[in-house]
Design an enzyme around this catalytic site. Structure first.
Site, PDB file in Angstrom:
ATOM      1  N   ASN A 132      47.142   2.119  86.088  1.00  0.00           N
ATOM      2  CA  ASN A 132      46.809   2.471  84.706  1.00  0.00           C
ATOM      3  C   ASN A 132      46.159   3.858  84.611  1.00  0.00           C
ATOM      4  O   ASN A 132      45.514   4.314  85.550  1.00  0.00           O
ATOM      5  CB  ASN A 132      45.922   1.394  84.071  1.00  0.00           C
ATOM      6  CG  ASN A 132      44.896   0.851  85.032  1.00  0.00           C
ATOM      7  OD1 ASN A 132      45.073   0.909  86.242  1.00  0.00           O
ATOM      8  ND2 ASN A 132      43.801   0.367  84.501  1.00  0.00           N
TER       9      ASN A 132
ATOM     10  N   CYS B 279      50.254   2.564  74.967  1.00  0.00           N
ATOM     11  CA  CYS B 279      50.890   3.866  75.186  1.00  0.00           C
ATOM     12  C   CYS B 279      50.808   4.870  74.038  1.00  0.00           C
ATOM     13  O   CYS B 279      50.501   6.037  74.271  1.00  0.00           O
ATOM     14  CB  CYS B 279      52.356   3.657  75.535  1.00  0.00           C
ATOM     15  SG  CYS B 279      52.542   3.020  77.197  1.00  0.00           S
TER      16      CYS B 279
ATOM     17  N   PHE C  56      49.178  -6.935  69.797  1.00  0.00           N
ATOM     18  CA  PHE C  56      49.563  -5.714  69.068  1.00  0.00           C
ATOM     19  C   PHE C  56      50.982  -5.780  68.515  1.00  0.00           C
ATOM     20  O   PHE C  56      51.366  -4.986  67.664  1.00  0.00           O
ATOM     21  CB  PHE C  56      49.351  -4.466  69.930  1.00  0.00           C
ATOM     22  CG  PHE C  56      50.424  -4.179  70.949  1.00  0.00           C
ATOM     23  CD1 PHE C  56      50.407  -4.806  72.188  1.00  0.00           C
ATOM     24  CD2 PHE C  56      51.437  -3.269  70.677  1.00  0.00           C
ATOM     25  CE1 PHE C  56      51.392  -4.540  73.138  1.00  0.00           C
ATOM     26  CE2 PHE C  56      52.418  -2.978  71.614  1.00  0.00           C
ATOM     27  CZ  PHE C  56      52.404  -3.631  72.849  1.00  0.00           C
ATOM     28  N   LYS C  57      51.745  -6.772  68.987  1.00  0.00           N
ATOM     29  CA  LYS C  57      53.041  -7.096  68.408  1.00  0.00           C
ATOM     30  C   LYS C  57      53.423  -8.479  68.919  1.00  0.00           C
ATOM     31  O   LYS C  57      52.702  -9.032  69.774  1.00  0.00           O
ATOM     32  CB  LYS C  57      54.086  -6.056  68.789  1.00  0.00           C
ATOM     33  CG  LYS C  57      54.378  -5.986  70.278  1.00  0.00           C
ATOM     34  CD  LYS C  57      55.431  -4.936  70.524  1.00  0.00           C
ATOM     35  CE  LYS C  57      56.072  -5.113  71.867  1.00  0.00           C
ATOM     36  NZ  LYS C  57      57.127  -4.184  72.140  1.00  0.00           N
TER      37      LYS C  57
END
Ligand code: UDX
Ligand code: UDX
Length: 479
Positions: free
Chosen positions: A94, A280, A342-343
């Protein structure tokens, strides 16, 4: 002659490394792949017998893992051995945004990439191809190359040399396996043609040649950041138009459909929602902003920064609308939040719009009951307690004294979650939220009862017939 790849090592068993290596192991049964990670708990989870215990939820992932794990795909913390035996090493660690020091709030923190490169320099043997898989700021390959050079010039090591390639991931969470199996393109950046061919041969096991693009290494790094910046820009654009729809009587869904029919624009990434999240988009744009600022390109930096600013503004705007519609106060009111990821189709909450919106409502004193099919209560606790480190609008305040409360509810099927709720706020587009029995739900709520649909997933007639008030994003006729 390009080098035949027999053993791969991937450093970082996360959302990127895990699924990517799973697909390579499936498509290249003759290649042995060792995925290594410093986090023992994560490795244990990857090795768990019960496949529902994998650390990442991704449709299709566990089916692949069940076929290849411990055959040609191995998860461990054995850094030294795995690097030593590898012909090719993927760096998939990360790269969070720096929280302090030079470039804080914008530049990526490369400490893990640096550490991984040092491990590679220390342990690698012979000719090793090093592939940047993590999304990195432009010219990061230089950092990796420099660290590796120190090993090349170490006279105690025989015949050691490296080629560094950039091979960015374009996988989208929730559809990562499909994106990996059917990519739009595979980008390989570098200046060592033979190493590039070696990497392309791996992909050619399932990707046609016309989809494999060779570029120089800096173009590859920049193309990755630019792809994400363009996608995020479309979302900020459509979300900004949703605000105009609400004041003019237009409908954002109709506007999206109309502009998406223009083949030059295309229909994808035009869904107005609560604002983009994920690990991202924000990070990559801020990297671009940092890069532009560094080179004195102030106008370019401002242009891209505004994409992130609109996103933050939009989330604040939604929170304010909810408060306004509930007669200016949500203090001590029970509000049901549907969706925290987030989705849909992921358990990932990084940068989720739900975090900001829930925190804003908690600050107004609301009592939230949060349901998400894949996000755990402990994750929600971490997200709601910690302050956003890279907030552009400096809303780093902790919750104030009159802040409300939140609880997690696992079950929505018995509808008890809706008892005495003043409003339901839909923040993630999970399938199960599309099939709710609104008539039954309405009976349990405090009236006038509201549904706030930030994802355009409810049937407006059903809501109206149930006697509920509805606010939909970008729905000018309703406001
Ligand atoms: C991603 C991508 O690689 C990057 O492209 C994207 O921009 C954001 O982060 P992701 O796979 O989503 O990585 O991150 P994460 O799920 O956090 O996985 C990284 C893994 O690397 C973690 O499991 C962490 O323990 C591991 N790691 C980190 C190491 O093994 N060694 C280190 O030195 C640092
Ligand atoms: C993204 C990129 O798509 C992928 O190529 C990259 O390599 C990693 O980052 P990801 O973050 O997993 O993937 O999700 P994505 O599907 O791109 O969605 C990002 C955010 O935008 C989500 O919060 C999503 O809800 C939102 N979004 C997406 C919209 O609001 N509207 C849309 O039309 C599409």
């Amino acid at each position: 002659m390009d080098k035949p790849i027999k053993q791969i090592c991937c450093i970082g068993a996360g959302y990127v490394g895990g699924p990517t290596m799973a697909v390579i192991s499936l498509k290249c049964p003759d290649i042995k792949i060792n995925i290594i990670d410093v986090n023992q708990e994560r490795i244990d989870a990857w090795n768990s017998e019960d496949l529902s215990g994998l650390p990442i939820y991704e449709p299709g992932l566990k089916e692949i893992i069940s076929k290849t794990r411990n055959k040609n795909l191995f998860f461990s913390t054995k850094i030294k051995e795995s690097i030593e035996s590898a012909d090719m090493i993927f760096i998939s660690v990360n790269t969070p945004t720096k929280s302090k020091g030079l470039g804080a709030g914008k530049a990526s923190d490369l400490k893990w990439v640096e550490k991984s490169s040092r491990d590679v320099a220390r342990f690698a043997k012979g000719h090793t191809i090093v592939v940047e898989k993590s999304t990195l700021p432009v010219r990061t390959a230089e950092v990796i190359q420099e660290i590796l050079k120190s090993a090349e010039s170490d006279s105690s090591k025989d015949n050691i040399n490296f080629s560094v390639l950039s091979n960015p991931e374009f996988l989208s969470e929730g559809s990562a396996i499909n994106d990996l199996l059917n990519p739009d393109r595979v980008l390989i950046g570098g200046d060592d043609k033979e190493a590039m061919i070696s990497l392309s041969k791996i992909y050619k096991n399932w990707v046609t040649e016309d989809k494999i693009l060779f570029t120089n290494i800096w173009s590859s790094e920049l193309a990755k950041l630019t792809s994400n910046a363009f996608l995020a820009q479309r979302i900020s654009s459509i979300n900004s138009i949703s605000a105009i729809c609400e004041v003019t009587g237009a409908d954002i869904r109709e506007v999206s459909r109309a502009i998406g029919k223009d083949s030059r624009i295309g229909s994808k990434f035009l869904d107005s929602g609560p604002g983009f999240g994920g690990s991202c988009f924000k990070k990559d744009i801020l990297n671009l902003v940092y890069l532009a600022e560094y080179f004195g390109l102030t106008e370019v930096a401002n242009f891209w920064e505004s994409v992130v600013e609109i996103n933050s503004w939009h989330q604040k705007r939604i929170s304010e609308i909810i408060v306004k519609k509930l007669f200016g106060t949500v203090a001590n009111k029970k509000l049901v939040v549907l969706g925290f990821a987030f989705k849909a189709n992921t358990n990932d909450t990084r940068e989720s719009a739900a975090i900001t919106i829930c925190r804003n409502l908690l600050n107004e004193g609301a009592n939230l009951v949060i349901n998400d099919p894949k996000v755990s209560a402990s994750q929600i606790e971490i997200d709601l307690k910690i302050n956003s480190k890279i907030s552009l609008d400096n809303e780093n305040s902790s919750l104030n004294e009159e802040s409300g409360s939140w609880e997690h509810s696992k079950n929505i099927s018995n509808l008890e979650i809706f008892n005495d709720a003043y409003a339901i706020i839909i923040l993630t587009e999970w399938e199960e939220f599309k099939k709710l029995n609104w008539k039954e739900i309405a009976k349990k709520m405090v009236h006038p009862a509201w549904v706030f649909d930030s994802r355009s997933i409810v049937d407006t007639d059903e809501i109206r017939d149930a006697g509920l008030s509805l606010w939909r994003l970008g729905d000018g006729l309703r406001d």
